[in-house]
Design an enzyme around this catalytic site. Sequence first.
Site, PDB file in Angstrom:
ATOM      1  N   ARG A  18      35.382  24.759   3.132  1.00 42.76           N
ATOM      2  CA  ARG A  18      36.813  25.347   3.106  1.00 42.76           C
ATOM      3  C   ARG A  18      37.868  24.198   3.433  1.00 42.76           C
ATOM      4  O   ARG A  18      38.912  24.522   2.744  1.00 42.76           O
ATOM      5  CB  ARG A  18      36.518  25.931   4.680  1.00 42.76           C
ATOM      6  N   ASN A  36      34.815  31.156   7.193  1.00 47.06           N
ATOM      7  CA  ASN A  36      33.287  31.342   6.908  1.00 47.06           C
ATOM      8  C   ASN A  36      33.114  33.062   7.610  1.00 47.06           C
ATOM      9  O   ASN A  36      33.623  33.210   8.348  1.00 47.06           O
ATOM     10  CB  ASN A  36      32.467  30.481   8.120  1.00 47.06           C
TER      11      ASN A  36
END
Length: 91
Positions: A18, A36
């Site tokens: 990320r 997530n």
Amino acid sequence: MVRYILLVSGRVQGVGFRYFVQYEASFLNLTGYAKNLDTGDVEICIQGKEELVETLLIKIKKGNRFSRIDDFYIRKIPIVENETKFHIRYE
């Protein structure tokens, strides 16, 4: 201007994926988010100029040196007005 939602699966959690996406998106002046999911996948929304989004999509498909991309789903969605940056969601 385009906006896409992506669902990326593989080894994409716990490996800085990320943050990699956030860095690359911010460098390209794109907006959106990465988060997530409970499934172990990562959801990504990307918005910006089409050619810059395409550049980021290529980078995402390659991943960072710690991640492994097994599957990649993408869908075009409506533009979000007044979005100003790319961020990581923790919800």
